[in-house]
Write a protein that holds these residues in place. Structure first.
Motif, PDB file in Angstrom:
ATOM      1  N   UNK A 115      10.452  12.077  42.995  1.00 24.13           N
ATOM      2  CA  UNK A 115      10.804  13.968  43.556  1.00 24.13           C
ATOM      3  C   UNK A 115      11.006  13.909  44.769  1.00 24.13           C
ATOM      4  N   UNK A 116      11.125  13.509  45.351  1.00 20.40           N
ATOM      5  CA  UNK A 116      11.575  13.526  47.644  1.00 20.40           C
ATOM      6  C   UNK A 116      12.805  12.887  47.669  1.00 20.40           C
ATOM      7  N   UNK A 117      13.031  12.155  47.237  1.00 23.50           N
ATOM      8  CA  UNK A 117      14.049  10.758  48.017  1.00 23.50           C
ATOM      9  C   UNK A 117      15.255  10.981  46.944  1.00 23.50           C
ATOM     10  N   UNK A 118      15.181  10.921  45.917  1.00 23.05           N
ATOM     11  CA  UNK A 118      16.111  11.144  44.708  1.00 23.05           C
ATOM     12  C   UNK A 118      16.726  12.909  45.147  1.00 23.05           C
ATOM     13  N   UNK A 119      18.389  12.690  45.267  1.00 23.52           N
ATOM     14  CA  UNK A 119      19.174  14.245  45.817  1.00 23.52           C
ATOM     15  C   UNK A 119      19.222  14.219  44.284  1.00 23.52           C
ATOM     16  N   UNK A 120      19.789  15.828  43.898  1.00 23.63           N
ATOM     17  CA  UNK A 120      19.994  16.397  42.936  1.00 23.63           C
ATOM     18  C   UNK A 120      20.993  15.671  42.392  1.00 23.63           C
ATOM     19  N   UNK A 121      22.355  15.203  43.169  1.00 21.74           N
ATOM     20  CA  UNK A 121      23.510  14.862  42.541  1.00 21.74           C
ATOM     21  C   UNK A 121      22.925  14.142  41.837  1.00 21.74           C
ATOM     22  N   UNK A 122      22.413  12.839  42.469  1.00 20.15           N
ATOM     23  CA  UNK A 122      21.420  11.456  41.910  1.00 20.15           C
ATOM     24  C   UNK A 122      22.287  11.490  41.236  1.00 20.15           C
ATOM     25  N   UNK A 123      20.591  12.228  40.439  1.00 17.86           N
ATOM     26  CA  UNK A 123      20.134  12.490  39.804  1.00 17.86           C
ATOM     27  C   UNK A 123      19.966  12.637  38.566  1.00 17.86           C
ATOM     28  N   UNK A 124      21.295  13.493  38.330  1.00 22.44           N
ATOM     29  CA  UNK A 124      23.007  13.853  37.566  1.00 22.44           C
ATOM     30  C   UNK A 124      23.792  12.745  37.073  1.00 22.44           C
TER      31      UNK A 124
END
Length: 382
Positions: A115-124
């Motif tokens: 929720x705080x350290x994982x970037x949206x790009x890496x999540x995708x």
């Protein structure tokens, strides 16, 4: 480096948590931020300098480290905790490919920092590579595991406190009339490096106090009051925030009275920090003491605009609990940091007293909180 016994203890407690949560594997996400790099250090003994990092912790065997090419893996490979070190321009995708190879492409995957350290790009990258996996945020559960400090971690924090206490002593000869704030900051940074501290932050101020400053060309005044605030991790990675006040002449009666009330109130507040007590008890107790002495402050732990506060501290500058915002029951051998100031209704009071306060790590014990760096808060006469 942490001891093998410390490593096995951490992994054992984390894997017990993973089993309780029903996850097959855990991914710990770190970033070059004082709030997040300690997470990857906790599971790999790698203190992250910059960029992104992922540490995959399976239920059995050693973790796997994935970093970014901007830094490579040379520093990470100083640790023997992970058994595999990789870099990738798309580390989220690389992490997902490793999870697939480990047999978790359709499993329950816990993600610390989701929720705080994982970037949206890496999540995708992760979800597109292993779309059938169920990614679950385990940040709160991870922080609960590292809330209680081991004997080795406590020893590391005491080492950092001893180093900081000596750093402040070493700095004192430079705190004199005519020295600029920026020169004092530079001297403090040099001293911290000589003691092996990592990326220390130094703030210096004197009346009229304004916003925290990283050093200005303003000169220390004769008969003045000087605030020095140093925070950062010691050589072991254990973090400390500490503030000291120095006077070069007599204090005004107003400043002395305010300081005495502040210390009395903060001392009562940390006495409330016993196992089982809520962290917000510190805010309430300290605020009530200040109000009784004529300085009303906000004591509602749900208010985001606050005055007296504390937060958890360890491998990260802020970890787990913070009040107001994320209240939680204290546990024995937890370490919190208190740094307190009054939100003055009259700006003129803020100019005089804005950084007159206490900042130190506090150990939670059955007898109440204990300051870890200095036994008694003082304004030091030079």
């Amino acid at each position: 480096m942490s001891s093998p016994e410390e490593r096995e203890s951490r992994y054992g407690r984390l894997r017990d948590m993973m089993q309780d949560e029903g996850v097959d594997v855990m991914v710990v996400v770190g970033r070059d931020d004082i709030r997040y790099r300690g997470r990857t250090a906790y599971v790999s003994d790698y203190w992250q300098l910059l960029s992104d990092a992922f540490v995959i912790v399976p239920m059995k065997g050693n973790p796997i480290f994935v970093g970014h090419p901007v830094l490579g893996t040379a520093q990470a490979e100083q640790s023997d905790w992970p058994s595999d070190f990789r870099t990738a321009g798309q580390p989220g995708e690389e992490t997902a490919l490793i999870l697939r190879d480990l047999g978790h492409a359709a499993g329950e995957v816990g993600v610390v920092g989701m929720a705080d350290a994982l970037s949206h790009a890496h999540y995708l990258e992760m979800t597109e590579t292993i779309p059938d996996a169920n990614l679950r945020d385990l940040t709160r559960q991870f922080d609960a595991v590292r809330q209680v400090k081991s004997d080795e971690e406590l020893a590391n924090h005491r080492e950092t406190s001893a180093i900081f206490a000596q750093m402040f002593k070493d700095l004192e000869p430079s705190i004199r009339p005519g020295v600029t704030e920026i020169d004092l900051v530079a001297e403090a940074h040099q001293i911290s490096r000589e003691y092996g501290c990592r990326s220390s932050m130094v703030l210096v101020g004197s009346p009229p106090f304004g916003a925290p400053a990283f050093g200005t060309m303003r000169e220390i005044a004769k008969d003045g009051l000087v605030m020095v605030w140093i925070e950062g991790p010691g050589p072991s990675g254990a973090w400390l925030e500490a503030r000291q006040l120095y006077r070069l002449g007599p204090l005004s009666s107003e400043t002395q009275d305010f300081w005495d009330l502040h210390v009395e109130s903060v001392t009562a507040g940390i006495a409330a920090l016993k196992p089982g007590a809520m962290a917000s008890d510190f805010v309430k107790t300290t605020g009530e003491g200040m109000a009784a002495g004529g300085w009303p402050v906000e004591t509602n732990p749900d208010e985001q605009h606050h005055t007296y506060n504390l937060h958890g501290i360890g491998h990260d500058a802020i970890e787990g609990v913070w009040v107001p915002g994320n209240d939680r029951a204290c546990q024995e051998n937890e370490i919190v940091n208190v740094h307190c100031w009054v939100d003055f209704a009259d700006p003129a009071d803020g100019d005089k007293l804005g950084f007159v306060g206490v900042t130190d790590n506090v150990l939670v014990t059955p007898d109440g909180g204990q300051f870890m760096t200095w036994d008694t808060p003082t304004i030091n006469e030079l």
